[in-house]
Design a protein around this motif. Structure first.
Motif, PDB file in Angstrom:
ATOM      1  N   ASN A 195       0.837  -1.205   0.000  1.00  0.00           N
ATOM      2  CA  ASN A 195       0.000   0.000   0.000  1.00  0.00           C
ATOM      3  C   ASN A 195       0.862   1.241   0.000  1.00  0.00           C
ATOM      4  O   ASN A 195       1.355   1.653   1.037  1.00  0.00           O
ATOM      5  CB  ASN A 195      -0.925   0.031   1.215  1.00  0.00           C
ATOM      6  N   PRO A 196       1.097   1.819  -1.147  1.00  0.00           N
ATOM      7  CA  PRO A 196       0.443   1.487  -2.409  1.00  0.00           C
ATOM      8  C   PRO A 196       1.289   0.631  -3.346  1.00  0.00           C
ATOM      9  O   PRO A 196       2.496   0.646  -3.300  1.00  0.00           O
ATOM     10  CB  PRO A 196       0.276   2.878  -3.036  1.00  0.00           C
ATOM     11  N   ASP A 203       5.546   0.361  -1.145  1.00  0.00           N
ATOM     12  CA  ASP A 203       5.568   0.171   0.305  1.00  0.00           C
ATOM     13  C   ASP A 203       5.382  -1.326   0.548  1.00  0.00           C
ATOM     14  O   ASP A 203       4.735  -2.005  -0.253  1.00  0.00           O
ATOM     15  CB  ASP A 203       4.443   0.978   0.973  1.00  0.00           C
TER      16      ASP A 203
HETATM   17 MN    MN Z   1       1.938   2.780   2.815  1.00  0.00          MN
END
Ligand code: MN
Ligand code: GDP
Length: 395
Positions: free
Chosen positions: A191-192, A205
């Motif tokens: 995310n993302p 991430d």
């Molecule tokens: Mn993140």
């Protein structure tokens, strides 16, 4: 068990997930040297074991290596949700077109893994789930059959992913599932996941949590566990051989003997606490604790600055109440505890224990706010005293 982003990235990389080039730095000078060898712009990211680093100022894009060094100076030493930044990740920045969310977590109710995807990535996924649940796709994996690409594709189409993109994302989710299964993860999250302006996809991430009960099957994770203990007080507790778990947002330190009794005491604090008094920790002094250990336990619990009062609940079996009392007196003499202690002692040598405390001359019956401790006969008596202590703003 949680691990830092850079370790999670290493695992992702091993499984063929697309992570940008990156390296860890311990100080601004290292940031500069690493960034010099990269194609700018670069991104400097705080390595702490909590999410929301972006919002907290822990993620910054830099134009070149000098800029990266300057920006990293603001990130080092930053406190993010109570955790100090000691390392940063320097990564080649991606020119982002779109951000997506991908995650696989264990759904304990369904006893299955749940694969989750959303076109609303980069932001707080819990918020998306609450405000626009239609933007989130989910599919559960039957452990007997495993995960199949068509299931993911259907889920992605339903969640509004464009078909071409869905095909690529399916490949990524299949790899992420492999990470989860082979490493006994309770959570793996990207995310993302971003689509760059040139159309390529990148996991910018990385988050991975492991199921602690499975760590025996993964000796390769042991050094990670040792180096990555989340909480400084938990780390200290483990070094002292004390079973301690810290809770978020608590204000009542809880100490007892035996995991069951400690947990029951925590439940009790929560119940009578009316949302004001909350257990701050679990601490089990175990069976047969000597005074030294009790002293050490009290010291640990008060390292948590949120603790305003301590509740000791001991039912003496092998543990002798007089040893516990001696430990309490030692702690009061040798450690500046700063908060009052409510003490219930029952079982082996309870009379001796109570007498030690009562005749010490330290207990002032009528004034808990200024007394170091108060001895009670039953746990019910703890509630009003604790509420009174918490209700009074700290001096
Ligand atoms: Mn993140
Ligand atoms: P988190 O806030 O702790 O989840 O940290 P993330 O690694 O998810 O980064 C937060 C946000 O920073 C992302 O959602 C992006 O918007 C931005 N960001 C992170 N890396 C890059 C990058 O390489 N390029 C660009 N343009 N933005 C980035």
């Amino acid at each position: 068990m949680k691990i830092h982003e850079h370790h999670a990235r290493d695992i992702f990389k091993k499984y063929g997930l697309p992570v940008p080039e990156a390296e860890v730095a311990n100080n601004p000078e290292e940031v500069k040297n690493i960034a010099r060898g990269m194609t700018p712009p670069v991104v400097v990211k705080a390595q702490v074991l909590v999410g929301g680093r972006g919002k907290a100022g822990g993620v910054k894009i830099a134009e070149n290596h000098d800029d990266a060094m300057d920006k990293s100076k603001d990130i080092f030493g930053l406190l993010i949700k109570g955790l100090r930044v000691e390392k940063v990740l320097v990564a080649e920045a991606v020119d982002i077109e779109n951000e997506y969310y991908l995650g696989i977590l264990l759904d304990r109710d369904k006893k299955k893994h749940c694969v989750i995807a959303s076109t609303a990535g980069g932001v707080d996924i819990e918020q998306v789930a609450e405000e626009t649940p239609e933007l989130i796709g989910k599919t559960w994996v039957d452990p007997a059959y495993g995960l199949h690409p068509f299931e993911i594709r259907n889920m992605l189409f339903d969640a509004g992913f464009d078909p071409k993109l869905a095909l690529k994302v399916t490949g990524i989710l299949m790899k992420l599932y492999k990470v989860v299964i082979e490493n006994d993860c309770s959570l793996a999250e990207i995310n993302p996941l971003v689509q760059a302006k040139d159309g390529t996809l990148w996991a910018i991430d990385a988050k991975v949590n492991f199921d602690d009960s499975s760590l025996y099957r993964h000796p390769e994770l042991k050094p990670l566990k040792e180096s990555e203990e989340t909480d400084p007080i938990e780390k200290e507790a483990h070094a002292r051989g004390i079973a301690y778990v810290r809770l978020e947002d608590g204000n009542v330190g809880v100490i007892g003997n035996g995991a069951g009794l400690v947990m029951a005491t925590m439940d009790e604090v929560k119940r009578f606490g009316k949302g004001i008094a909350k257990p701050a920790n679990f601490l089990d002094i175990g069976g047969g604790a000597q005074a030294d250990l009790v002293r050490s336990a009290l010291e640990l619990v008060t390292m948590d600055q949120n603790v305003k009062v301590i509740l000791i609940n001991v039912f003496g079996g092998i543990t002798r109440c007089d040893e516990v009392a001696k430990g309490i007196l030692q702690a009061i003499e040798e450690v500046d505890l700063k908060v009052p202690i409510i003490i219930r002692l029952a079982g082996t040598n309870e009379k001796e224990g109570r007498e030690l405390l009562i005749y010490s001359g330290l207990e002032k019956y009528l004034d808990i706010k200024n007394a170091p401790y108060k001895v009670i006969e039953s746990l019910e008596q703890a509630a009003p005293i604790i509420l009174e202590t918490i209700g009074v703003p700290a001096q």
